[in-house]
Design an enzyme around this catalytic site. Structure first.
Site, PDB file in Angstrom:
ATOM      1  N   ARG A 158      -9.272  -4.239  31.908  1.00 53.26           N
ATOM      2  CA  ARG A 158      -9.153  -3.277  32.996  1.00 53.26           C
ATOM      3  C   ARG A 158     -10.497  -2.622  33.270  1.00 53.26           C
ATOM      4  O   ARG A 158     -11.197  -2.199  32.352  1.00 53.26           O
ATOM      5  CB  ARG A 158      -8.123  -2.200  32.674  1.00 53.26           C
ATOM      6  CG  ARG A 158      -8.027  -1.177  33.815  1.00 53.26           C
ATOM      7  CD  ARG A 158      -6.919  -0.181  33.643  1.00 53.26           C
ATOM      8  NE  ARG A 158      -6.871   0.730  34.779  1.00 53.26           N
ATOM      9  CZ  ARG A 158      -6.015   1.726  34.920  1.00 53.26           C
ATOM     10  NH1 ARG A 158      -5.106   1.934  33.976  1.00 53.26           N
ATOM     11  NH2 ARG A 158      -6.039   2.505  35.978  1.00 53.26           N
TER      12      ARG A 158
ATOM     13  N   ARG B  68      -3.650  -3.092  38.438  1.00 46.48           N
ATOM     14  CA  ARG B  68      -4.351  -3.155  37.156  1.00 46.48           C
ATOM     15  C   ARG B  68      -3.601  -4.088  36.209  1.00 46.48           C
ATOM     16  O   ARG B  68      -2.364  -4.176  36.252  1.00 46.48           O
ATOM     17  CB  ARG B  68      -4.525  -1.787  36.505  1.00 46.48           C
ATOM     18  CG  ARG B  68      -3.286  -0.928  36.393  1.00 46.48           C
ATOM     19  CD  ARG B  68      -3.181   0.042  37.529  1.00 46.48           C
ATOM     20  NE  ARG B  68      -2.265   1.140  37.295  1.00 46.48           N
ATOM     21  CZ  ARG B  68      -1.707   1.826  38.296  1.00 46.48           C
ATOM     22  NH1 ARG B  68      -1.973   1.515  39.551  1.00 46.48           N
ATOM     23  NH2 ARG B  68      -0.920   2.839  38.038  1.00 46.48           N
TER      24      ARG B  68
ATOM     25  N   ASP C  26      -2.059  -0.594  32.161  1.00 44.82           N
ATOM     26  CA  ASP C  26      -2.157   0.862  32.364  1.00 44.82           C
ATOM     27  C   ASP C  26      -1.424   1.530  31.211  1.00 44.82           C
ATOM     28  O   ASP C  26      -0.236   1.276  30.997  1.00 44.82           O
ATOM     29  CB  ASP C  26      -1.530   1.254  33.701  1.00 44.82           C
ATOM     30  CG  ASP C  26      -1.727   2.730  34.019  1.00 44.82           C
ATOM     31  OD1 ASP C  26      -2.779   3.273  33.629  1.00 44.82           O
ATOM     32  OD2 ASP C  26      -0.838   3.341  34.640  1.00 44.82           O
TER      33      ASP C  26
ATOM     34  N   ASP D 229      -0.500   5.201  29.330  1.00 46.09           N
ATOM     35  CA  ASP D 229      -0.471   6.657  29.506  1.00 46.09           C
ATOM     36  C   ASP D 229       0.321   7.318  28.387  1.00 46.09           C
ATOM     37  O   ASP D 229       1.392   6.831  27.998  1.00 46.09           O
ATOM     38  CB  ASP D 229       0.186   7.029  30.847  1.00 46.09           C
ATOM     39  CG  ASP D 229      -0.684   6.679  32.033  1.00 46.09           C
ATOM     40  OD1 ASP D 229      -1.877   7.041  32.018  1.00 46.09           O
ATOM     41  OD2 ASP D 229      -0.175   6.036  32.977  1.00 46.09           O
TER      42      ASP D 229
ATOM     43  N   GLY E 268      -5.466   9.112  -9.340  1.00 44.48           N
ATOM     44  CA  GLY E 268      -6.853   9.464  -9.109  1.00 44.48           C
ATOM     45  C   GLY E 268      -7.145  10.858  -9.616  1.00 44.48           C
ATOM     46  O   GLY E 268      -6.242  11.599 -10.022  1.00 44.48           O
TER      47      GLY E 268
ATOM     48  N   ILE F 228      -8.657  14.877  -9.421  1.00 39.30           N
ATOM     49  CA  ILE F 228      -8.360  16.014  -8.551  1.00 39.30           C
ATOM     50  C   ILE F 228      -9.187  15.876  -7.269  1.00 39.30           C
ATOM     51  O   ILE F 228     -10.401  15.697  -7.322  1.00 39.30           O
ATOM     52  CB  ILE F 228      -8.699  17.340  -9.245  1.00 39.30           C
ATOM     53  CG1 ILE F 228      -7.936  17.471 -10.553  1.00 39.30           C
ATOM     54  CG2 ILE F 228      -8.397  18.523  -8.334  1.00 39.30           C
ATOM     55  CD1 ILE F 228      -8.407  18.627 -11.427  1.00 39.30           C
TER      56      ILE F 228
ATOM     57  N   ALA G  14      -8.949  13.410  -5.029  1.00 41.37           N
ATOM     58  CA  ALA G  14      -9.241  12.023  -4.648  1.00 41.37           C
ATOM     59  C   ALA G  14      -8.512  11.579  -3.387  1.00 41.37           C
ATOM     60  O   ALA G  14      -8.893  10.591  -2.771  1.00 41.37           O
ATOM     61  CB  ALA G  14      -8.894  11.090  -5.806  1.00 41.37           C
ATOM     62  N   GLY G  15      -7.441  12.264  -3.010  1.00 40.91           N
ATOM     63  CA  GLY G  15      -6.682  11.887  -1.821  1.00 40.91           C
ATOM     64  C   GLY G  15      -5.379  11.183  -2.116  1.00 40.91           C
ATOM     65  O   GLY G  15      -4.831  10.488  -1.264  1.00 40.91           O
TER      66      GLY G  15
ATOM     67  N   THR H 121      -2.216  12.330  -2.585  1.00 40.21           N
ATOM     68  CA  THR H 121      -1.061  12.752  -1.798  1.00 40.21           C
ATOM     69  C   THR H 121      -1.162  12.259  -0.366  1.00 40.21           C
ATOM     70  O   THR H 121      -0.172  11.795   0.220  1.00 40.21           O
ATOM     71  CB  THR H 121      -0.943  14.289  -1.818  1.00 40.21           C
ATOM     72  OG1 THR H 121      -0.811  14.727  -3.170  1.00 40.21           O
ATOM     73  CG2 THR H 121       0.256  14.754  -1.015  1.00 40.21           C
TER      74      THR H 121
ATOM     75  N   GLU I  91      -8.505  26.660  -7.492  1.00 42.28           N
ATOM     76  CA  GLU I  91      -9.337  25.503  -7.812  1.00 42.28           C
ATOM     77  C   GLU I  91     -10.830  25.775  -7.661  1.00 42.28           C
ATOM     78  O   GLU I  91     -11.653  24.894  -7.932  1.00 42.28           O
ATOM     79  CB  GLU I  91      -8.961  24.314  -6.912  1.00 42.28           C
ATOM     80  CG  GLU I  91      -7.589  23.738  -7.178  1.00 42.28           C
ATOM     81  CD  GLU I  91      -7.287  22.547  -6.279  1.00 42.28           C
ATOM     82  OE1 GLU I  91      -6.405  21.741  -6.641  1.00 42.28           O
ATOM     83  OE2 GLU I  91      -7.925  22.425  -5.217  1.00 42.28           O
TER      84      GLU I  91
END
Length: 377
Positions: free
Chosen positions: A82, A94, A97, A99, A185, A187, A189-190, A192, A321
């Site tokens: 497009r 087109r 499209d 949206d 991992g 504390i 580390a990601g 959750t 922490e």
């Protein structure tokens, strides 16, 4: 936070169905998880003279913001061919499209984006497919359901549902061989965040550690020697009880179980936290419980260097922490890696995510999922 987005797709040039299918596949790959797709509806061009449109609506689950979703949709439009021209005014034919119709229940009005879509109540080619997959969804401004808006619309243009349908994007789940996966991992580390994303995207039952409910955690960070044993015992019993109860409660509508911890982390932290005599006693109690619990089929250990961990901890701003030291994090990391190595855990996958941001960058998230997929083969 996982967002619920409804998107309208239309095409009136060339192989209309192929353009719609390619767009659906690209949305699922680049933006989030496509959860539902309406039938295809054919309608006359709206607002200009041109070939008839094929239109569909879909439900998308994504972690991206409205602006990020819009940016990706425009990129997909360009990739499919497009070309938006500022020289031509008004509506034009087109090949595709895309949206944003609704984004959760928010309202937004900027130069680039208005949510809900301002023409939503006035367009049959949007209301009919949208009502098929979200009839009871309420317009956040008008406060009427999509089904009601469809019945009340002033649009009198022709619309026809065709027999051809689009195919929902399918994938071979990288978790098909597993019933229970633990994300581990250090504390910050990601754990959750990744476990939650996997549960949302792959229809898994989610088990999260309830560390915020532990009254001894703030006290421990203030006085580790005094509250170390109490804290570790409370965590051990809570983890044992939570995992035991959750794994015993079958959920027929979920594909597998994913947690943001495994009970063996109790042994890791206690070895760093407790005195030698305390740890000897604790270890005896740990193995009594550990031998009775269901073990994960797969451990995923998220490795991040200490500097990155400290940055992540600072970003989430938990007051208790703030005094966590780099030395403490290093010791925890060393004990994790030593435990994994000494235990010869063949079902453990270590992923270095120090240079990754799997929340903001879908490519990084896909990389992690691919690593898991390759590991299970």
């Amino acid at each position: 936070m996982m967002h619920e987005v409804y998107i309208s797709l239309g095409s009136n040039i060339g192989d209309r169905k192929r353009f719609l299918q390619d767009a659906v596949n690209a949305i699922n790959e680049k933006i989030g998880s496509v959860r539902n797709i309406s039938s295809i509806y054919e309608t006359p061009s709206w607002g200009f003279e041109g070939e008839a449109f094929f239109n569909v609506c879909l439900l998308l689950k994504t972690w991206l913001t409205p602006t990020e979703v819009l940016t990706e949709l425009l990129n997909i439009e360009r990739q499919l061919g497009r070309v938006r021209s500022s020289l031509k005014k008004g509506y034009q034919s087109r090949c595709i499209d895309l949206d944003i119709l609704l984004f959760d229940d928010i309202t937004l009005n900027t130069n680039e984006l208005t949510i809900p879509h301002p023409q939503l109540p006035n367009r049959k080619f949007v209301l009919f497919p949208l009502a098929e997959i979200a009839s009871e969804k309420k317009h956040p401004v008008i406060q009427k359901s999509i089904a009601t808006l469809k019945d009340e619309t002033s649009d009198t243009s022709d619309i026809q549902k065709i027999t051809e349908k689009l195919i929902s994007p399918r994938f071979n789940s990288p978790f098909a061989n597993y019933n229970y996966i633990a994300i581990e991992g250090n504390i910050g580390a990601g754990k959750t965040t990744l476990a939650t994303k996997i549960a949302e995207d792959f229809n898994a039952k989610l088990i999260l550690e309830r560390f915020s409910d532990n009254p001894f955690l703030p006290k421990f960070y203030e006085n580790p020697k005094r509250y170390g044993f109490t804290l570790e015992m409370s965590f051990l019993t809570e983890r044992y009880q939570a995992v035991s109860e959750q794994l015993m409660q079958l959920d027929l509508f979920k594909q597998f179980v994913v947690s943001d911890y495994d009970i063996f982390k109790s042994l890791i932290f206690s070895k760093v936290t407790l005195t030698e005599d305390e740890f000897i006693l604790y270890r005896k109690l740990f193995y009594i419980l550990h031998n009775q619990i269901i073990k994960p089929d797969l451990y995923v250990y998220l490795y991040q260097n200490t500097d990155r961990l400290i940055e992540n901890i600072a970003k989430r701003g938990r007051s208790y922490e703030k005094n966590i030291s780099a030395d403490y994090l290093k010791r925890i990391q060393e004990e994790y890696l030593s435990f994994i190595q000494q235990s010869n855990m063949e079902n453990t996958l270590i992923i270095d995510i120090t240079c990754l941001d799997f929340v903001k960058n879908k490519e990084d998230y896909d990389y992690i999922i691919q690593k898991i997929s390759n590991f299970s083969k």
